[in-house]
Design a protein around this motif. Structure first.
Motif, PDB file in Angstrom:
ATOM      1  N   UNK A   1       0.834  -1.201   0.000  1.00 16.39           N
ATOM      2  CA  UNK A   1       0.000   0.000   0.000  1.00 16.39           C
ATOM      3  C   UNK A   1       0.869   1.252   0.000  1.00 16.39           C
ATOM      4  N   UNK A   2       1.914   1.257   0.848  1.00 11.41           N
ATOM      5  CA  UNK A   2       2.851   2.377   0.867  1.00 11.41           C
ATOM      6  C   UNK A   2       3.534   2.542  -0.490  1.00 11.41           C
ATOM      7  N   UNK A   3       3.884   1.430  -1.116  1.00  6.47           N
ATOM      8  CA  UNK A   3       4.554   1.451  -2.412  1.00  6.47           C
ATOM      9  C   UNK A   3       3.686   2.175  -3.444  1.00  6.47           C
ATOM     10  N   UNK A   4       2.374   1.885  -3.433  1.00  3.22           N
ATOM     11  CA  UNK A   4       1.459   2.518  -4.384  1.00  3.22           C
ATOM     12  C   UNK A   4       1.257   4.000  -4.053  1.00  3.22           C
ATOM     13  N   UNK A   5       1.093   4.318  -2.771  1.00  4.66           N
ATOM     14  CA  UNK A   5       0.848   5.701  -2.353  1.00  4.66           C
ATOM     15  C   UNK A   5       2.063   6.596  -2.613  1.00  4.66           C
ATOM     16  N   UNK A   6       3.270   6.011  -2.610  1.00  3.45           N
ATOM     17  CA  UNK A   6       4.488   6.817  -2.787  1.00  3.45           C
ATOM     18  C   UNK A   6       4.514   7.553  -4.121  1.00  3.45           C
ATOM     19  N   UNK A   7       3.745   7.095  -5.092  1.00  2.90           N
ATOM     20  CA  UNK A   7       3.743   7.767  -6.395  1.00  2.90           C
ATOM     21  C   UNK A   7       3.084   9.142  -6.343  1.00  2.90           C
TER      22      UNK A   7
ATOM     23  N   UNK B   1       8.981  16.762  -2.210  1.00  4.12           N
ATOM     24  CA  UNK B   1       8.080  15.605  -2.230  1.00  4.12           C
ATOM     25  C   UNK B   1       8.703  14.402  -2.936  1.00  4.12           C
ATOM     26  N   UNK B   2       9.489  14.658  -3.982  1.00  4.11           N
ATOM     27  CA  UNK B   2      10.158  13.554  -4.672  1.00  4.11           C
ATOM     28  C   UNK B   2      11.073  12.794  -3.722  1.00  4.11           C
ATOM     29  N   UNK B   3      11.840  13.522  -2.909  1.00  3.01           N
ATOM     30  CA  UNK B   3      12.745  12.875  -1.954  1.00  3.01           C
ATOM     31  C   UNK B   3      11.957  12.011  -0.964  1.00  3.01           C
ATOM     32  N   UNK B   4      10.839  12.533  -0.487  1.00  2.00           N
ATOM     33  CA  UNK B   4       9.994  11.762   0.429  1.00  2.00           C
ATOM     34  C   UNK B   4       9.484  10.497  -0.262  1.00  2.00           C
ATOM     35  N   UNK B   5       9.022  10.645  -1.486  1.00  2.00           N
ATOM     36  CA  UNK B   5       8.503   9.493  -2.231  1.00  2.00           C
ATOM     37  C   UNK B   5       9.560   8.433  -2.474  1.00  2.00           C
ATOM     38  N   UNK B   6      10.808   8.859  -2.756  1.00  2.00           N
ATOM     39  CA  UNK B   6      11.886   7.901  -2.990  1.00  2.00           C
ATOM     40  C   UNK B   6      12.176   7.099  -1.725  1.00  2.00           C
ATOM     41  N   UNK B   7      12.217   7.775  -0.575  1.00  2.00           N
ATOM     42  CA  UNK B   7      12.462   7.065   0.679  1.00  2.00           C
ATOM     43  C   UNK B   7      11.363   6.039   0.932  1.00  2.00           C
ATOM     44  N   UNK B   8      10.114   6.436   0.730  1.00  2.00           N
ATOM     45  CA  UNK B   8       8.986   5.537   1.002  1.00  2.00           C
ATOM     46  C   UNK B   8       8.982   4.357   0.040  1.00  2.00           C
ATOM     47  N   UNK B   9       9.187   4.612  -1.254  1.00  2.00           N
ATOM     48  CA  UNK B   9       9.097   3.531  -2.232  1.00  2.00           C
ATOM     49  C   UNK B   9      10.239   2.534  -2.057  1.00  2.00           C
ATOM     50  N   UNK B  10      11.427   3.013  -1.680  1.00  2.00           N
ATOM     51  CA  UNK B  10      12.533   2.088  -1.479  1.00  2.00           C
ATOM     52  C   UNK B  10      12.391   1.322  -0.164  1.00  2.00           C
ATOM     53  N   UNK B  11      11.882   1.989   0.865  1.00  2.00           N
ATOM     54  CA  UNK B  11      11.600   1.296   2.117  1.00  2.00           C
ATOM     55  C   UNK B  11      10.587   0.182   1.883  1.00  2.00           C
ATOM     56  N   UNK B  12       9.473   0.528   1.226  1.00  2.00           N
ATOM     57  CA  UNK B  12       8.405  -0.446   1.003  1.00  2.00           C
ATOM     58  C   UNK B  12       8.860  -1.565   0.077  1.00  2.00           C
ATOM     59  N   UNK B  13       9.552  -1.217  -1.001  1.00  2.00           N
ATOM     60  CA  UNK B  13       9.994  -2.237  -1.949  1.00  2.00           C
ATOM     61  C   UNK B  13      10.957  -3.227  -1.338  1.00  2.00           C
ATOM     62  N   UNK B  14      11.898  -2.705  -0.543  1.00  2.00           N
ATOM     63  CA  UNK B  14      12.851  -3.593   0.124  1.00  2.00           C
ATOM     64  C   UNK B  14      12.144  -4.520   1.107  1.00  2.00           C
TER      65      UNK B  14
END
Length: 405
Positions: A293-299, A311-324
C-alpha cells in the motif's frame, strides 16, 4: 570461518549479525557492477565511438547476461559446492571488469559487459546460501540484512560511478570494482563455512527449468514472483526514467547530481531490514499488505517532481523502504518452502525481478517521451496496484501446502 560467524543452537545454526553484514557488503559490491554504466553512457560512447542508438545496448547486454546467469548459474548452488562457486564467480566477475576497463572498441566492451552481467549473479548465490545457513527463526532477519546490501549497492552504484568517472575517467570505475571483487573472492573463500552434507541430488536440467516448474506447481512461488514482477516494474519505471525530467526544465541537473538521489533511496532501504525480523515472527502477510500500500501511495509525492524536489525525496524514501520490505518478505516465504532448494528458488524468483525491472524501465521511458512525467507516475502506480491486487487475491483463496517439485 570464525565460530562467531555461525552460532550453534538447539535447532539449525544461525548467522551472526557481523557475518550477515559481511555478506551484505559482498552482495552490494557485486550487484553494483551491472549499474555502473548507466550514468557513464555518454562518456563511454564518446571514448569508444558508439553513437546514441548503440548506447542503449550497453544496459541491454548487461541485463541479458544477468538474466541468463539467474537461470543457468544461480541454480547450480543446489548442485555444486557454494564455497567454491561463490569465490570462482567473483574471480570471473573481476576478469570481466578488467576486460571492460581495457576495451579498445565497442565489440570487446559489449562482450565483456555481457560476461560481467552473467558473473554478477554470484550475489544471488550468496543470498541463497545465507538463507540455507540460517534457522527458520532468524532467516528473515538474515535475508533482511544481506538483501539490504543488494539494494544499497544498486542505488549507490550510479553515485560512485559518477564521482570516480569525474575524477579519473570511466575506466577507473571498473578497475576499482575489479580489485574489490578480487577482495570478495579472497575473503569469502576463507570465511564461508563448508557445505552441509545430505543435500538430495538433482540434475542440472531440472535445475535450469525450475522457473517454469515452480511457476506452474508452487503457489507460494507463483504468487510471490508475480508480486516481484509488478513491484520491480514500478522500481524500473522510477529509476529507469527519473533522470529525464531531472535533467530537463526546470532543474537541469548533471549526471553526478542525479546519481546523488540514490543516497536518498539507500536511507529507505536500510530501515526496511526490520521487515525480515517481523517475517520471522509470522507477520509476513501483514508486512506485505502494508508495504505494498505504501509502495502505491508513494507515487503521489513522486508525481510532484516537475514542481518540487522535496516531495520527490519523500517518495523515494517511502518507495525504497516499502519495496525492500516486500522483497525480503517474498524471499523469506519462498525459501521457507524448501531451504535445501534455496538457490533455484531465489534464482527463479529473481528472473521475475529482471524482467519486471527491465520492462518497467523501457515502458516508462517510452511513456515519458509520449506523455510526460505524470503519465509515468500513473504507469508506476498501476504496476504497484497490480502487485497489491495479486496479494489480496491470494489472501482470499484457500491455500494448500506447497512443495518444490
Amino acid at each position: 570461518m570464525s565460530t562467531l560467524d555461525v552460532r550453534e543452537s538447539a535447532g539449525p545454526p544461525t548467522i551472526s549479525t557481523r557475518f550477515a553484514l559481511l555478506l551484505a557488503v559482498a552482495c552490494g559490491i557485486a550487484v553494483a557492477n551491472i549499474y555502473f554504466a548507466q550514468p557513464l553512457l555518454e562518456e563511454i560512447g564518446r571514448d569508444l565511438g558508439v553513437g546514441p542508438a548503440g548506447l542503449g545496448f550497453v544496459t541491454t547486454v548487461t541485463q541479458l547476461g544477468y538474466l541468463l546467469g539467474l537461470l543457468l548459474i544461480v541454480p547450480l548452488g543446489d548442485l555444486l559446492n557454494r564455497r567454491v562457486l561463490i569465490p570462482a564467480g567473483s574471480v570471473v566477475a573481476a576478469v570481466a571488469l578488467v576486460a571492460v576497463a581495457g576495451s579498445p572498441g565497442p565489440v570487446t566492451f559489449f562482450v565483456a559487459s555481457g560476461v560481467l552481467g552473467l558473473a554478477t549473479v554470484v550475489q544471488q548465490v550468496i543470498i541463497a546460501y545465507s538463507a540455507v545457513l540460517s534457522g527458520p527463526g532468524s532467516r528473515g532477519r538474515v535475508l533482511g540484512i544481506v538483501t539490504s546490501g543488494v539494494v544499497i549497492g544498486i542505488l549507490l552504484a550510479r553515485t560512485v560511478a559518477g564521482l570516480l568517472s569525474d575524477a579519473f575517467g570511466w575506466r577507473s570505475v571498473y578497475v576499482v570494482s575489479a580489485l574489490l571483487m578480487l577482495g570478495v573472492a579472497v575473503v569469502l573463500g576463507v570465511r564461508l563455512p563448508p557445505e552441509r552434507p545430505g543435500r538430495p541430488p538433482v540434475s542440472y536440467r531440472r535445475l535450469i527449468t525450475s522457473v517454469f516448474t515452480l511457476t506452474v506447481h508452487n503457489r507460494v512461488f507463483r504468487v510471490r514472483s508475480l508480486i516481484t514482477l509488478f513491484m520491480f516494474a514500478g522500481f524500473g519505471a522510477l529509476w529507469g526514467s527519473m533522470a529525464l525530467p531531472l535533467s530537463a526544465e526546470p532543474w537541469h541537473l548533471s549526471t553526478s547530481e542525479v546519481g546523488l538521489f540514490g543516497l536518498v533511496g539507500a536511507a529507505g532501504a536500510i530501515g526496511a531490514a526490520r521487515a525480515g525480523a517481523l517475517a520471522d515472527r509470522g507477520r509476513a502477510q501483514w508486512v506485505t499488505g502494508v508495504t505494498l500500500t505504501l509502495f502505491a501511495v508513494s507515487w503521489l509525492p513522486i508525481a510532484w517532481l516537475p514542481h518540487s524536489l522535496i516531495p520527490l525525496l519523500v517518495g523515494i524514501v517511502v518507495i525504497d523502504f516499502a519495496g525492500q520490505a516486500v522483497h525480503v518478505t517474498n524471499q523469506h516465504l519462498i525459501v521457507g518452502v524448501d531451504p535445501n532448494s534455496s538457490s533455484r528458488l531465489i534464482g527463479s524468483n529473481m528472473a521475475y525481478y529482471s524482467v519486471g525491472f527491465g520492462g518497467g524501465a523501457v515502458a516508462a521511458t517510452a511513456t515519458y517521451s509520449a506523455w510526460g512525467w505524470g503519465a509515468v507516475c500513473v504507469l508506476g502506480a498501476g504496476f504497484s496496484v497490480a502487485a497489491l491486487l495479486v496479494w489480496a487475491a491470494d489472501r482470499s483463496i484457500p491455500r494448500k501446502p506447497s512443495t518444490v517439485d
